[in-house]
Design a protein around this motif. Sequence first.
Motif, PDB file in Angstrom:
ATOM      1  N   ARG A 282     -22.721  43.670  13.293  1.00 21.60           N
ATOM      2  CA  ARG A 282     -21.501  44.095  13.993  1.00 21.60           C
ATOM      3  C   ARG A 282     -21.344  43.340  15.315  1.00 21.60           C
ATOM      4  NH1 ARG A 282     -21.605  49.969  14.709  1.00 21.60           N
ATOM      5  NH2 ARG A 282     -22.903  49.574  16.509  1.00 21.60           N
TER       6      ARG A 282
ATOM      7  N   GLU B  89      -8.044  40.511  14.912  1.00 22.39           N
ATOM      8  CA  GLU B  89      -7.177  41.617  15.313  1.00 22.39           C
ATOM      9  C   GLU B  89      -5.983  41.145  16.130  1.00 22.39           C
ATOM     10  OE1 GLU B  89      -8.488  45.676  17.305  1.00 22.39           O
ATOM     11  OE2 GLU B  89     -10.155  44.330  16.978  1.00 22.39           O
TER      12      GLU B  89
ATOM     13  N   MET C  57      -1.260  39.311  12.726  1.00 18.36           N
ATOM     14  CA  MET C  57      -1.630  40.731  12.841  1.00 18.36           C
ATOM     15  C   MET C  57      -0.885  41.417  13.989  1.00 18.36           C
ATOM     16  SD  MET C  57      -3.339  42.794  11.092  1.00 18.36           S
ATOM     17  CE  MET C  57      -3.359  42.359   9.379  1.00 18.36           C
TER      18      MET C  57
ATOM     19  N   TYR D 251     -19.274  43.588   3.137  1.00 17.01           N
ATOM     20  CA  TYR D 251     -19.248  44.276   4.431  1.00 17.01           C
ATOM     21  C   TYR D 251     -17.960  43.951   5.199  1.00 17.01           C
ATOM     22  CZ  TYR D 251     -20.115  44.635   9.477  1.00 17.01           C
ATOM     23  OH  TYR D 251     -19.973  44.889  10.810  1.00 17.01           O
ATOM     24  N   THR D 252     -17.676  42.685   5.322  1.00 15.33           N
ATOM     25  CA  THR D 252     -16.523  42.255   6.132  1.00 15.33           C
ATOM     26  C   THR D 252     -15.232  42.886   5.641  1.00 15.33           C
ATOM     27  OG1 THR D 252     -17.651  40.170   6.527  1.00 15.33           O
ATOM     28  CG2 THR D 252     -15.309  40.246   7.068  1.00 15.33           C
ATOM     29  N   ARG D 253     -15.065  42.990   4.345  1.00 17.33           N
ATOM     30  CA  ARG D 253     -13.821  43.570   3.837  1.00 17.33           C
ATOM     31  C   ARG D 253     -13.856  45.100   3.823  1.00 17.33           C
ATOM     32  NH1 ARG D 253      -9.413  41.143   4.593  1.00 17.33           N
ATOM     33  NH2 ARG D 253      -9.006  43.351   4.361  1.00 17.33           N
TER      34      ARG D 253
ATOM     35  N   ILE E 176      -3.574  49.809  10.197  1.00 16.61           N
ATOM     36  CA  ILE E 176      -2.553  49.004   9.515  1.00 16.61           C
ATOM     37  C   ILE E 176      -1.705  49.897   8.599  1.00 16.61           C
ATOM     38  CG2 ILE E 176      -2.154  47.063   7.936  1.00 16.61           C
ATOM     39  CD1 ILE E 176      -4.815  45.854   8.959  1.00 16.61           C
TER      40      ILE E 176
ATOM     41  N   ASN F  36     -10.835  34.903   6.891  1.00 20.70           N
ATOM     42  CA  ASN F  36      -9.721  35.850   7.099  1.00 20.70           C
ATOM     43  C   ASN F  36      -8.741  35.333   8.137  1.00 20.70           C
ATOM     44  OD1 ASN F  36      -9.865  38.624   5.682  1.00 20.70           O
ATOM     45  ND2 ASN F  36     -11.987  38.095   6.093  1.00 20.70           N
TER      46      ASN F  36
ATOM     47  N   PHE G 290      -4.667  34.525   8.004  1.00 22.00           N
ATOM     48  CA  PHE G 290      -3.687  35.007   8.993  1.00 22.00           C
ATOM     49  C   PHE G 290      -2.915  33.836   9.601  1.00 22.00           C
ATOM     50  CE2 PHE G 290      -6.446  38.962  10.017  1.00 22.00           C
ATOM     51  CZ  PHE G 290      -5.885  39.635   8.948  1.00 22.00           C
TER      52      PHE G 290
END
Length: 215
Positions: free
Chosen positions: A9, A20, A25, A124-126, A137, A200, A204
């Motif tokens: 993390r 983010e 986003m 994990y990431t997703r 969201i 990711n 974006f």
Amino acid sequence: MDSFSTLIRTASHEQHVEAETSTFMSDLLGGRLGVDAYARYTEQLWFVYEALEASAGRLASDPVAGPFIRPQLMRLASLERDLAHLRGPGWRTGLTALPATGEYAARVRECAEEWPAGYVAHHYTRYLGDLSGGQIIRDKAERTWGFARKGDGVRFYVFEEIGNPAAFKREYRELLDGIRADDLEKQRVVAECKRAFALNTGVFRALGEEFPLSA
Ligand code: HEM
């Protein structure tokens, strides 16, 4: 020494902020984009989850990745319902992956086939993200485009079979802490997690280019 769940993390924190606060986003959460942009984003997620979940059955018996595979997490069926709502019954016809999405899905598939611990980084990431920020969201999408609360259009964000997401996340972190990997392999998993975040952000970026604000 920090637990592995803390390590992963902390190591991805900076990139989390970057994802983010990406233009796409921010515009999405700021209510500045049309539903078409949201639909296009949802289509990209389809490719990512197709890659994650097509291999889930096989990986369920893997000693490293197996413990993470949970039927309650599976998102593909929900994504398909959302897409049918967003694009209509012919949603599959117009479905295309942006190059950045193709790259992301290919890397997930590669890990699934060759490196189960790397697959865990993507898992994990997703999924932990979906259980966390995904809810923000969803809330925004419901308000911006008028989807029914937890209904068609946002089912991807609704984990019907997870009654207590906070408890689920706690258990998930315990699984991470117990991952069957030595220190070097854990470092590699952290690096793969960073790569997952970067993939990711790449999606974006591409979406931001496709949906620039006219203002
Ligand atoms: C605007 C978009 C986003 C918002 C508002 C957001 C928000 C959050 C929040 C509030 C948490 C903390 C939850 C907790 O402590 O239990 C979280 C965790 C997380 N998010 Fe996001 N997030 C966003 C985008 C993303 C993206 C794009 C990814 C990666 C694909 C991601 C991956 C994660 C992960 C893996 C965690 C779990 C961290 C951990 O506890 O180990 N998030 N997010």
